[in-house]
Design an enzyme around this catalytic site. Structure first.
Site, PDB file in Angstrom:
ATOM      1  N   GLU A  51     -15.813 -10.410  -4.527  1.00 23.19           N
ATOM      2  CA  GLU A  51     -14.406 -10.140  -4.257  1.00 23.19           C
ATOM      3  C   GLU A  51     -13.663 -11.376  -3.761  1.00 23.19           C
ATOM      4  O   GLU A  51     -12.468 -11.535  -4.028  1.00 23.19           O
ATOM      5  CB  GLU A  51     -14.278  -9.006  -3.244  1.00 23.19           C
ATOM      6  CG  GLU A  51     -14.725  -7.655  -3.767  1.00 23.19           C
ATOM      7  CD  GLU A  51     -13.884  -7.177  -4.939  1.00 23.19           C
ATOM      8  OE1 GLU A  51     -12.684  -7.525  -5.005  1.00 23.19           O
ATOM      9  OE2 GLU A  51     -14.419  -6.464  -5.806  1.00 23.19           O
ATOM     10  N   ALA A  98     -11.109  -7.997  -0.066  1.00 22.47           N
ATOM     11  CA  ALA A  98     -12.018  -6.858   0.107  1.00 22.47           C
ATOM     12  C   ALA A  98     -12.252  -6.195  -1.233  1.00 22.47           C
ATOM     13  O   ALA A  98     -11.472  -6.366  -2.180  1.00 22.47           O
ATOM     14  CB  ALA A  98     -11.439  -5.851   1.104  1.00 22.47           C
ATOM     15  N   GLU A 102      -2.062  -5.336  -7.085  1.00 18.86           N
ATOM     16  CA  GLU A 102      -2.625  -6.684  -7.004  1.00 18.86           C
ATOM     17  C   GLU A 102      -1.817  -7.695  -7.819  1.00 18.86           C
ATOM     18  O   GLU A 102      -1.849  -8.893  -7.532  1.00 18.86           O
ATOM     19  CB  GLU A 102      -4.085  -6.684  -7.457  1.00 18.86           C
ATOM     20  CG  GLU A 102      -5.024  -6.011  -6.464  1.00 18.86           C
ATOM     21  CD  GLU A 102      -6.469  -6.177  -6.867  1.00 18.86           C
ATOM     22  OE1 GLU A 102      -6.728  -6.639  -8.002  1.00 18.86           O
ATOM     23  OE2 GLU A 102      -7.347  -5.849  -6.054  1.00 18.86           O
ATOM     24  N   GLU A 131     -10.378 -12.010  -5.874  1.00 18.29           N
ATOM     25  CA  GLU A 131      -9.086 -11.823  -5.223  1.00 18.29           C
ATOM     26  C   GLU A 131      -8.446 -13.128  -4.760  1.00 18.29           C
ATOM     27  O   GLU A 131      -7.226 -13.209  -4.648  1.00 18.29           O
ATOM     28  CB  GLU A 131      -9.221 -10.875  -4.031  1.00 18.29           C
ATOM     29  CG  GLU A 131      -9.474  -9.432  -4.426  1.00 18.29           C
ATOM     30  CD  GLU A 131      -9.068  -8.468  -3.335  1.00 18.29           C
ATOM     31  OE1 GLU A 131      -9.041  -8.865  -2.150  1.00 18.29           O
ATOM     32  OE2 GLU A 131      -8.787  -7.300  -3.666  1.00 18.29           O
ATOM     33  N   ARG A 138       0.858  -1.188   0.000  1.00 17.17           N
ATOM     34  CA  ARG A 138       0.000   0.000   0.000  1.00 17.17           C
ATOM     35  C   ARG A 138       0.889   1.231   0.000  1.00 17.17           C
ATOM     36  O   ARG A 138       1.613   1.507   0.964  1.00 17.17           O
ATOM     37  CB  ARG A 138      -0.922   0.005   1.233  1.00 17.17           C
ATOM     38  CG  ARG A 138      -1.919  -1.135   1.255  1.00 17.17           C
ATOM     39  CD  ARG A 138      -2.862  -1.100   0.070  1.00 17.17           C
ATOM     40  NE  ARG A 138      -3.887  -2.132   0.156  1.00 17.17           N
ATOM     41  CZ  ARG A 138      -4.838  -2.321  -0.759  1.00 17.17           C
ATOM     42  NH1 ARG A 138      -4.867  -1.555  -1.847  1.00 17.17           N
ATOM     43  NH2 ARG A 138      -5.734  -3.275  -0.606  1.00 17.17           N
TER      44      ARG A 138
END
Length: 207
Positions: free
Chosen positions: A109, A92, A160, A113, A80
């Protein structure tokens, strides 16, 4: 803070809306969030000058604490930029489709993910991330009865694309939260909420 002169307010958050005398965009480019400046009037005090507050507009999010039959949590390791940290996170996603229910976002999600579907969904808690500046409301769910289905045609990009996944014992997650090794707010809230309610880990086994 109650001053003893009157009855203490009820122990619950309540909807409220103070008068907004003016409002204007500070930043709006169509990417997830926007910044707005409001000038607010304190109710019942028209003699006071309106004061300035900046609002981070955010669509909200759904967060998934996915726990398998061995009481392990599906975790993501993701960078991040704002915090300059690679966090241990949970699957999320944003509530960025009008009319879509948070639990449906959570279902989507978890597939995109992590490549899993879940048979059982339990709402743990909904929480504002930073209500002094942001509208963001995160809806946190416990997912069980997991089945691997793959990520379909979803192609990760940007941060990601470097994301890693793995399984961590729920009790180890609790310990890592309490000793400060995990600091992502949704992780902390999800793990402690599930632990307090005896829904995962050794607390669940002892019920």
């Amino acid at each position: 803070m109650a001053d003893g002169a009157g009855e203490q307010p009820a122990l619950r958050d309540e909807p409220a809306s103070w008068p907004v005398r003016s409002s204007g965009d500070l930043h709006r480019d169509g990417w997830v969030v926007a910044l707005r400046e409001d000038r607010i009037q304190r109710p019942g005090h028209p003699e006071e000058e309106p004061f300035r507050r900046v609002v981070l507009e955010h669509p909200g999010a759904a967060v998934i604490l996915a726990v398998d039959d061995e009481e392990r949590v599906l975790c993501l390791w993701q960078y991040r930029h704002a915090a300059q940290t690679r966090f241990v996170e949970l699957p999320a996603g944003l509530l960025d489709v009008d009319g879509e229910e948070p639990v449906d976002v959570a279902r989507r999600e978890l597939v995109e993910e992590a490549g899993y579907e879940a048979q059982e969904w339990t709402h743990l808690v909904s929480t504002y991330s930073s209500p002094g500046i942001s509208e963001e409301l995160a809806h946190i769910y416990l997912a069980r009865g997991l089945r691997e289905v793959g990520r379909g045609d979803f192609v990760p990009a940007h941060e990601e694309a470097e994301m890693e996944t793995g399984w961590v014992a729920f009790d180890d997650m609790v310990e890592a939260v309490l000793d400060g090794r995990l600091r992502d707010a949704p992780v902390v809230i999800a793990v402690l909420a599930a632990h307090a309610r005896g829904l995962a880990g050794s607390a669940r086994a002892s019920r």
